[in-house]
Write an enzyme that holds these catalytic residues in place. Structure first.
Site, short mmCIF file in Angstrom:
data_model
loop_
_atom_site.label_atom_id
_atom_site.label_comp_id
_atom_site.label_asym_id
_atom_site.label_seq_id
_atom_site.Cartn_x
_atom_site.Cartn_y
_atom_site.Cartn_z
N ASP A 19 -7.63 -22.01 -6.03
CA ASP A 19 -8.04 -23.54 -5.81
C ASP A 19 -8.06 -24.20 -6.94
OD1 ASP A 19 -9.19 -22.41 -3.14
OD2 ASP A 19 -10.69 -21.61 -4.41
N GLU A 179 -11.09 -28.78 4.65
CA GLU A 179 -11.96 -28.23 3.19
C GLU A 179 -11.06 -28.72 2.21
OE1 GLU A 179 -12.21 -24.08 3.78
OE2 GLU A 179 -10.51 -23.62 3.08
#
Length: 512
Positions: A19, A179
């Site tokens: 991420d 997302e």
């Protein structure tokens, strides 16, 4: 300034660095990554060339500010974002709690005037969502952007309170698990950049744009702008990216990826890759020309910057001198039970009550595994106080899946054991080895899915204790019934005890 045209290989941040979020301030680049249940939380990395990265700090270093102690595996800190505005560095992240807690998700914000910190005490924003990022519009209005897809919350000027929202910015393309959103403004367009397709195989990045932040968004005709379509390629699960513009006007994208290990198993977890971004004549962008991830790429034309490289001959090198910034504890540490000063050059761990399969166990100290082939070794002195006390080396993924190479007592004799947990409880690998000496060397050699555990008494000659040939259980995909597996395998040291007779016992470790 020299303009190097050297090659680099993906991933650029190797091992458990998922991420990624990136910014540039002047000629310096800063990146953050998720840490889940590990502490300290959110490593902050620095680079001058986008290729070589060095950890310079963490967003949260005070255990009293972030309680991870009762969180299940792969909960904790998700998807941080770093930003910079008017002299202040901001880091937003999701604190993912256990499923039965309501709400199970909180949005955390910390800030500092220095990229490495120290950062402020976390402030929590009211938004039951995941993957927050920070966007400041041209008029100075602060927004937090979260999933699902791209959802906006207007914040106060201090970013400490939600003023308005949630309000949908862009709902995504309709693919599942929209997302990891970011908003980029360029040339009068707002670009909504969203990860879709889930974090497994088929992960990707889709984009849409609008002339207004909360306007009508037009999906990019080139979607997905990043996705791996070759199932046999080394790099898989490529998505969740953020763009950055260099001081020379070039554009790049960092994104997460995973390296396959013995099939579709990713023991290293999700890593960080980098590819160039090009803008089309009609105002859209492509990552690596729309060809998916690159394994080898021409480096950015930036100042060459040297950062420490990982020595895979012993990834635990330096233990005993300090607990470096690339080390991490599983959940909150108990600093009262570890010491670097009682025996200079050694890390001393006083055994904590627990076992590796218990969430409450303290002071499991590990290092990310950076490669599919590596070695890790430690010199250890430990005298178990009884059969409920053991310490040693561990290859650790979670409380459900790990290998421990332990000095312990069995049937009244001091011995070495290799113990596996494949997700259904501990089991021995091979027979216990009797060891009369207090000082011992422990070593693991990993090569793909195979791990060889060896021991010795002088650091030169090694005897094999056990070989574990199938280590797919140390991967995100390795235990299908374990629903949340988002981290990666780490290797390190530990000491535990489950009896009062162990009080005062300790294990000493060094690799200096």
């Amino acid at each position: 300034m020299e303009q190097p045209l050297t090659k680099y290989s993906n991933p650029i941040r190797r091992g458990f660095y998922p991420d990624p979020s990136i910014i540039r301030v002047g000629e310096d680049y800063y990146m953050v990554n998720s840490t889940f249940q590990y502490f300290p939380a959110i490593p902050i990395s620095h680079s001058r060339d986008l290729i070589h990265w060095e950890t310079i700090g963490h967003a949260v270093t005070d255990p009293s500010w972030l309680d991870l102690s009762e969180l299940e595996d792969s909960r904790g800190i998700w998807a941080p974002d770093i930003s910079y505005y008017n002299g202040t560095f901001y880091i937003f992240a999701t604190l993912r709690l256990n499923d039965w807690e309501k709400p199970a998700r909180k949005q955390m914000m910390v800030k500092s005037d220095r990229p490495e910190g120290p950062y402020s005490k976390p402030v929590y924003l009211e938004a039951d969502a995941i993957d927050p990022s920070h966007f400041v519009d041209d008029d100075g209005t602060h927004y937090m952007i979260t999933a699902k897809a791209a959802t906006g919350y207007r914040l106060n000027d201090e970013c400490t309170k939600v003023v308005e929202g949630p309000r949908v910015i862009w709902g995504g393309t309709g693919e599942r698990c929209a997302e990891g959103p970011h908003i980029l403004k360029r040339g009068g367009w707002y670009y909504a950049i969203v990860a879709e397709g889930g974090t497994g195989y088929g992960h990707g990045i889709n984009v849409a744009r609008s002339r207004e932040l909360f306007g009508e968004y037009e999906p990019c005709p080139y979607n997905p702008v990043m996705r791996q379509t070759d199932p046999d390629a080394l790099l898989q699960r490529c998505g969740h990216g953020k763009l950055v513009e260099t001081q020379n006007g070039d554009w790049w994208c960092v994104y997460l990826c995973s390296r396959r290990n013995g099939g579709n198993y990713t023991t290293l977890g999700r890593e960080t890759a980098l590819d160039p971004v090009t803008w089309t004549e009609d105002g859209w962008f492509l990552i690596n020309g729309g060809k998916g991830p690159s394994l080898e790429q021409t480096a950015p034309a930036l100042e060459e910057f040297s950062a420490p490289e990982t020595d895979t001959s012993n990834i635990l090198k330096g233990l005993g001198e300090e607990i470096g910034l690339d080390w991490q504890f599983v959940r909150n540490p108990d600093y009262s039970r570890i010491s670097l000063s009682e025996r200079p050059g050694w890390l001393r761990i006083y055994p904590a009550k627990g076992e590796l399969y218990k969430i409450e166990t303290k002071n499991i100290l590990t290092h990310r595994e950076p490669e599919l082939k590596y070695s890790a070794s430690v010199k250890m002195e430990f005298e178990p106080a009884g059969e409920n006390c053991h310490a040693g080396l561990t290859c650790y993924y979670s409380t459900a899946t790990y290998i421990r190479f332990s000095v312990c007592v069995e049937n009244g004799e001091k011995c070495l054991k290799v113990v596996l947990n494949r997700g259904s409880g501990e089991e021995n690998a091979g027979e216990p080895v009797r060891i009369p000496k207090v000082e011992i060397y422990l070593r693991v050699d990993a090569d793909g899915q195979t791990r060889r555990f060896s021991y010795g008494f002088d650091g030169d000659e090694w005897k094999t204790a056990a070989v574990v040939e199938d280590c797919r259980f140390l991967s995100d995909e390795g235990v299908p019934g374990d629903r949340k597996r988002h981290t990666g395998t780490t290797t390190g040291v530990y000491a535990v005890c489950n009896s009062e007779e162990c009080e005062g016992a300790y294990a000493d470790f060094t690799t200096t």
